[in-house]
Structures are given as C-alpha cells and as structure tokens.
Motif scaffolding. Structure first.
Motif, PDB file in Angstrom:
ATOM      1  N   ASP A   1       0.770  -1.124   0.013  1.00 24.16           N
ATOM      2  CA  ASP A   1      -0.019   0.227   0.069  1.00 24.16           C
ATOM      3  C   ASP A   1       0.868   1.253  -0.182  1.00 24.16           C
ATOM      4  OD1 ASP A   1      -1.890   1.983   0.312  1.00 24.16           O
ATOM      5  OD2 ASP A   1      -2.598   1.274   2.344  1.00 24.16           O
ATOM      6  N   THR A   2       1.451   1.537  -1.196  1.00 18.61           N
ATOM      7  CA  THR A   2       2.382   2.796  -1.215  1.00 18.61           C
ATOM      8  C   THR A   2       1.594   4.014  -1.021  1.00 18.61           C
ATOM      9  OG1 THR A   2       2.168   2.691  -3.745  1.00 18.61           O
ATOM     10  CG2 THR A   2       3.939   1.412  -2.897  1.00 18.61           C
ATOM     11  N   TYR A   3       0.424   4.042  -1.384  1.00 18.91           N
ATOM     12  CA  TYR A   3      -0.445   5.092  -1.280  1.00 18.91           C
ATOM     13  C   TYR A   3      -0.631   5.622   0.021  1.00 18.91           C
ATOM     14  CZ  TYR A   3      -4.492   8.451  -1.583  1.00 18.91           C
ATOM     15  OH  TYR A   3      -5.388   9.578  -1.526  1.00 18.91           O
ATOM     16  N   SER A   4      -0.823   4.684   1.053  1.00 16.50           N
ATOM     17  CA  SER A   4      -0.732   5.191   2.674  1.00 16.50           C
ATOM     18  C   SER A   4       0.377   5.403   3.004  1.00 16.50           C
ATOM     19  CB  SER A   4      -1.481   3.883   3.210  1.00 16.50           C
ATOM     20  OG  SER A   4      -2.895   3.790   2.797  1.00 16.50           O
ATOM     21  N   GLN A   5       1.554   4.773   2.532  1.00 21.40           N
ATOM     22  CA  GLN A   5       2.901   4.954   3.115  1.00 21.40           C
ATOM     23  C   GLN A   5       3.059   6.374   2.711  1.00 21.40           C
ATOM     24  OE1 GLN A   5       5.578   2.531   0.946  1.00 21.40           O
ATOM     25  NE2 GLN A   5       5.189   0.722   2.229  1.00 21.40           N
ATOM     26  N   ARG A   6       2.713   6.913   1.391  1.00 19.99           N
ATOM     27  CA  ARG A   6       3.128   8.495   1.109  1.00 19.99           C
ATOM     28  C   ARG A   6       2.282   9.442   1.823  1.00 19.99           C
ATOM     29  NH1 ARG A   6       2.807   6.195  -4.253  1.00 19.99           N
ATOM     30  NH2 ARG A   6       0.829   6.842  -4.486  1.00 19.99           N
ATOM     31  N   GLU A   7       1.012   8.979   2.455  1.00 18.26           N
ATOM     32  CA  GLU A   7       0.140   9.913   3.153  1.00 18.26           C
ATOM     33  C   GLU A   7       0.866   9.951   4.598  1.00 18.26           C
ATOM     34  OE1 GLU A   7      -4.100   8.935   2.805  1.00 18.26           O
ATOM     35  OE2 GLU A   7      -4.220  10.502   1.226  1.00 18.26           O
ATOM     36  N   PHE A   8       1.171   8.731   5.067  1.00 18.76           N
ATOM     37  CA  PHE A   8       1.673   8.692   6.309  1.00 18.76           C
ATOM     38  C   PHE A   8       2.734   9.424   6.566  1.00 18.76           C
ATOM     39  CE2 PHE A   8       3.650   6.523  10.100  1.00 18.76           C
ATOM     40  CZ  PHE A   8       2.502   6.778  11.053  1.00 18.76           C
ATOM     41  N   LEU A   9       3.694   9.384   5.442  1.00 19.59           N
ATOM     42  CA  LEU A   9       5.152  10.085   5.443  1.00 19.59           C
ATOM     43  C   LEU A   9       4.862  11.654   5.569  1.00 19.59           C
ATOM     44  CD1 LEU A   9       8.283  10.213   5.528  1.00 19.59           C
ATOM     45  CD2 LEU A   9       8.077   9.505   2.863  1.00 19.59           C
ATOM     46  N   ALA A  10       3.841  12.015   4.609  1.00 20.95           N
ATOM     47  CA  ALA A  10       3.824  13.340   4.390  1.00 20.95           C
ATOM     48  C   ALA A  10       3.430  14.056   5.926  1.00 20.95           C
ATOM     49  CB  ALA A  10       2.685  13.604   3.452  1.00 20.95           C
ATOM     50  N   GLY A  11       2.407  13.247   6.351  1.00 19.82           N
ATOM     51  CA  GLY A  11       1.861  13.345   7.876  1.00 19.82           C
ATOM     52  C   GLY A  11       3.003  13.973   8.805  1.00 19.82           C
ATOM     53  N   LEU A  12       3.858  12.826   8.740  1.00 19.29           N
ATOM     54  CA  LEU A  12       5.168  12.913   9.823  1.00 19.29           C
ATOM     55  C   LEU A  12       6.033  14.074   9.538  1.00 19.29           C
ATOM     56  CD1 LEU A  12       6.314   9.231  10.290  1.00 19.29           C
ATOM     57  CD2 LEU A  12       4.936  10.697  11.884  1.00 19.29           C
ATOM     58  N   LEU A  13       6.089  14.253   8.237  1.00 18.47           N
ATOM     59  CA  LEU A  13       7.050  15.637   7.765  1.00 18.47           C
ATOM     60  C   LEU A  13       6.522  16.793   8.123  1.00 18.47           C
ATOM     61  CD1 LEU A  13       8.586  13.787   4.351  1.00 18.47           C
ATOM     62  CD2 LEU A  13       9.593  13.980   6.815  1.00 18.47           C
ATOM     63  N   ALA A  14       5.099  16.840   7.986  1.00 16.98           N
ATOM     64  CA  ALA A  14       4.534  18.111   8.111  1.00 16.98           C
ATOM     65  C   ALA A  14       4.637  18.585   9.498  1.00 16.98           C
ATOM     66  CB  ALA A  14       2.904  17.897   8.043  1.00 16.98           C
ATOM     67  N   LYS A  15       5.075  17.866  10.595  1.00 16.07           N
ATOM     68  CA  LYS A  15       5.230  18.079  12.105  1.00 16.07           C
ATOM     69  C   LYS A  15       6.705  18.538  12.347  1.00 16.07           C
ATOM     70  CE  LYS A  15       2.067  14.640  13.362  1.00 16.07           C
ATOM     71  NZ  LYS A  15       1.764  13.258  14.183  1.00 16.07           N
ATOM     72  N   GLU A  16       7.503  18.625  11.262  1.00 17.50           N
ATOM     73  CA  GLU A  16       8.607  19.064  11.151  1.00 17.50           C
ATOM     74  C   GLU A  16       9.193  20.116  10.982  1.00 17.50           C
ATOM     75  OE1 GLU A  16      10.758  17.081  12.933  1.00 17.50           O
ATOM     76  OE2 GLU A  16       9.963  15.083  12.517  1.00 17.50           O
ATOM     77  N   GLY A  17       8.390  21.271  10.912  1.00 18.10           N
ATOM     78  CA  GLY A  17       8.615  22.593  10.672  1.00 18.10           C
ATOM     79  C   GLY A  17       8.207  22.920   9.163  1.00 18.10           C
ATOM     80  N   ASP A  18       8.964  24.073   8.837  1.00 17.06           N
ATOM     81  CA  ASP A  18       8.605  24.796   7.621  1.00 17.06           C
ATOM     82  C   ASP A  18       9.021  23.933   6.223  1.00 17.06           C
ATOM     83  OD1 ASP A  18      10.064  26.958   5.253  1.00 17.06           O
ATOM     84  OD2 ASP A  18       8.292  27.723   6.039  1.00 17.06           O
ATOM     85  N   ALA A  19       7.860  23.690   5.535  1.00 23.76           N
ATOM     86  CA  ALA A  19       8.001  22.983   4.477  1.00 23.76           C
ATOM     87  C   ALA A  19       9.063  23.129   3.417  1.00 23.76           C
ATOM     88  CB  ALA A  19       6.626  22.879   3.801  1.00 23.76           C
ATOM     89  N   ASP A  20       9.396  24.510   3.361  1.00 27.31           N
ATOM     90  CA  ASP A  20      10.518  24.907   2.286  1.00 27.31           C
ATOM     91  C   ASP A  20      11.702  24.597   2.702  1.00 27.31           C
ATOM     92  OD1 ASP A  20       8.611  25.956   0.584  1.00 27.31           O
ATOM     93  OD2 ASP A  20       8.467  27.877   1.229  1.00 27.31           O
ATOM     94  N   MET A  21      12.065  24.888   4.203  1.00 31.08           N
ATOM     95  CA  MET A  21      13.185  24.659   4.798  1.00 31.08           C
ATOM     96  C   MET A  21      13.380  22.969   4.711  1.00 31.08           C
ATOM     97  SD  MET A  21      14.793  27.283   4.924  1.00 31.08           S
ATOM     98  CE  MET A  21      16.017  26.682   5.579  1.00 31.08           C
ATOM     99  N   LEU A  22      12.483  22.434   5.060  1.00 30.57           N
ATOM    100  CA  LEU A  22      12.799  20.956   5.224  1.00 30.57           C
ATOM    101  C   LEU A  22      12.715  20.491   3.806  1.00 30.57           C
ATOM    102  CD1 LEU A  22      12.358  18.806   7.298  1.00 30.57           C
ATOM    103  CD2 LEU A  22      10.103  18.281   6.485  1.00 30.57           C
ATOM    104  N   SER A  23      12.243  20.866   2.670  1.00 31.36           N
ATOM    105  CA  SER A  23      12.616  20.455   1.469  1.00 31.36           C
ATOM    106  C   SER A  23      13.886  20.611   1.147  1.00 31.36           C
ATOM    107  CB  SER A  23      11.730  21.146   0.569  1.00 31.36           C
ATOM    108  OG  SER A  23      12.121  20.818  -0.946  1.00 31.36           O
ATOM    109  N   LEU A  24      14.798  21.492   1.382  1.00 30.79           N
ATOM    110  CA  LEU A  24      16.061  22.064   1.301  1.00 30.79           C
ATOM    111  C   LEU A  24      17.072  20.856   2.069  1.00 30.79           C
ATOM    112  CD1 LEU A  24      16.169  25.910   1.390  1.00 30.79           C
ATOM    113  CD2 LEU A  24      16.563  24.398  -0.535  1.00 30.79           C
ATOM    114  N   ASN A  25      16.483  20.399   3.167  1.00 30.70           N
ATOM    115  CA  ASN A  25      16.965  19.553   3.876  1.00 30.70           C
ATOM    116  C   ASN A  25      16.724  18.025   3.926  1.00 30.70           C
ATOM    117  OD1 ASN A  25      18.998  21.111   6.122  1.00 30.70           O
ATOM    118  ND2 ASN A  25      17.227  22.316   5.752  1.00 30.70           N
ATOM    119  N   THR A  26      16.152  17.850   2.522  1.00 31.40           N
ATOM    120  CA  THR A  26      15.872  16.409   2.285  1.00 31.40           C
ATOM    121  C   THR A  26      16.474  15.821   1.380  1.00 31.40           C
ATOM    122  OG1 THR A  26      13.598  16.986   3.015  1.00 31.40           O
ATOM    123  CG2 THR A  26      13.676  15.063   1.718  1.00 31.40           C
TER     124      THR A  26
END
Length: 318
Positions: free
Chosen positions: A9-34
C-alpha cells in the motif's frame, strides 16, 4: 531512531510519511534539507546523507526507497546495523519498501527488539477493510456516500488506492458538501464503473455466443460509447484474462489472482470464471490480434469500428 515502512500500500505510505514530515517545521526549509536515495546505493552514500548537519532547520530528512528490495549484501547490512544506533539525533531516516518484509529481517528485528526504530506495515485493504477505507476517505473529505456506491467503487476500482482517491475526490466535488454520493453518480462519473459492463460482453465471447456478443457490442455503441474507449477496455480486459489464465495454468489458486494482480476479490472471481472459458493459446492469439488492430488503425490500414465488429464475431465463433 529510524523508520521502516513496508508493504504494497504505497499510497498510504506516502500519506503517512507526508503527515510525519508536516510536523517537522517549515516545508520549504525541510525540502532543502531532504535527501532522497533509491535502489542499490553504497553504504557511504547513505552514511554521508545521514551525517550531514541540517541547514537553517531543526532536522535533516533522508528517505531511502527500495533499498532492501535491491537485496544489499551481508557486508552492507552489517555496517548498517552497526551504524543505526549512532544515527545523529538531528536526522530523520526513513526506509520505504513497496514489498512485504519478513519479521526476521535484520532491520525489522533491530527496530522492534532493540527499540531503535519504528516499523509500520502497509497492506493493501481487501473486502470489508477496503469498504471502510472508502467510507473513511469520503468522510475525511467532508462528504457522505451510500453503501451501494461504496460497493461499486470497491468492486470496480479495487485496491488501487491512488485511483480510488482520485475517483472519490471527483465524486465529492460532484455531490457537493450537502449531497450524498450515490451509485448512479459512480456509474456516471467513474470510468472504472463503466468498464464493468465489458464483463457481460466478454462472458458472451467466452461462452461462444456470437449473436449475443454482437448485440451487446452494438448496445454499447448505441449508448454512445466511443469505439476507441471500447477498444481500450478490450485491451485491458484481455490483458487481465491473459495474466489470470497464466496464473491458473501455473497451478496458482484464485486467491493468488487477487493478490498478484491487486484486484478486488469480486473482480478477481469474475476474471477467474472468464479465464476458464479460454485456453492460454486462445488468449495469446486474441491479444496479438488486438495489437494488430492497433497498428492497422493507427497506420490507416483499417477502420477501428469495422475491425472491432470482426473481432467480436470472430472470437465468439472460434
């Protein structure tokens, strides 16, 4: 701490991962650090990405996809198992696998027995679980759905959650915030529901009923079905039948059709019944004929509608 997501179930994997990453702060800065790594990589690549300090952010994210499916050698796993306890506190490391891992896998055991990581299995929902997933997705979108509409979506789209999500989003917009998604809405808006009618036509072909097959084909045309769309449905259906017949001939049980082709059990049952009306050589011959029709119509050698009429009568008469 590292995370290990595995399952089909890769769809739920992506959704769950996105939910976790959303808690890690500013999305733009997180993208630079991914950092994203995929497939067979060297241990040094992985360690270098994980050891890097975050830039103007709280954490660095490392997402590794398909590494374990690529079967890293024992030396790689030895180094990885030794390194993970020393993973920097500022690093969020995610292993994402689209296959099921054994409970005896070394990373699974490291995470669960040594409490160094979190493991989450994402299995494709089937049967009642799929029905609940559909209702939950509709409710999360602020809508309501009739039981018959749930069953129709589950039967015709199956466990392809990305496709289901797209269909549900479309149906939510159509029904509006105060409406309820009905079975008629699914039939009207979802191409997957329209494809279900091809089963009757293929049933007639498998039962060697040329008159009935021709009548059903003409009925679809009278309803306004586009010949190119009907042709695409023929291709899809006979591809599934060919795959199903191959599995049956290899000694697989009908349940394997559901699992390996990622279909809803009710759809798989119909395919198994239909596939038994054809031999593997017959299905291979039909599929080659579909390819020939595709080439001939695209090169102007044949008219698609005429070719489809001949195909329907020819297959049913064999």
């Amino acid at each position: 701490m590292f995370y290990l997501f595995h399952g089909q179930d890769t769809y739920s994997q992506r959704e769950f991962l996105a939910g976790l990453l959303a808690k890690e702060g500013d999305a733009d800065m997180l993208s630079l650090n991914t950092t994203r790594l995929s497939g067979k990589i060297s241990f040094n690549e992985l360690q270098s990405a994980c050891d890097a300090m975050p830039f103007l952010a709280r954490v660095r994210v490392v997402i590794v996809e398909g590494l374990l499916a690529a079967t890293p050698d024992k030396a790689f796993l030895d180094r990885l198992v030794a390194y993970l306890p020393a993973l920097p506190a500022t690093t969020r490391l995610f292993f994402v696998e689209s296959t099921d891992l054994s409970p005896n896998h070394r990373l699974v055991q490291l995470a669960e027995k040594e409490k160094l990581g979190r493991v989450r299995h994402f299995a494709l929902p089937q049967g009642g679980e799929l029905d609940r997933w559909i209702r939950g997705h509709v409710e999360a979108g602020g809508g309501r759905i009739a039981p018959q509409a749930v069953q129709l979506l589950a039967a015709n789209v199956g466990s392809d959650l990305a496709a289901l999500g797209n269909e549900i989003d479309k149906l939510l917009l159509y029904a509006g915030p105060e409406g309820t998604i009905a079975a008629a809405d699914v039939t009207r808006l979802s191409p997957y529901a329209a494809e279900a009618s091809i089963f009757d036509l293929v049933d007639a072909l498998g039962a060697r009923q040329p008159a009935r097959a021709a009548a059903l084909f003409q009925q679809k045309l009278n309803e306004g079905a586009d010949p190119f769309y009907l042709f695409s449905m023929f291709i899809r259906q006979f591809r599934l039948l060919l795959q199903t017949r191959s599995l049956l001939d290899a000694g697989e049980r009908p349940a394997a059709v559901t699992q390996q082709l990622k279909l809803h059990p009710r759809v798989a049952e119909k395919l198994v019944a239909q596939a038994r009306g054809f031999s593997l050589p017959q299905l291979e011959h039909i599929y080659r004929r579909l390819l020939q029709i595709d080439v001939e119509t695209k090169t102007g050698q044949a008219d698609l509608l005429t070719a489809l009429h001949l195909l329907v009568v020819g297959v049913a008469a064999e």
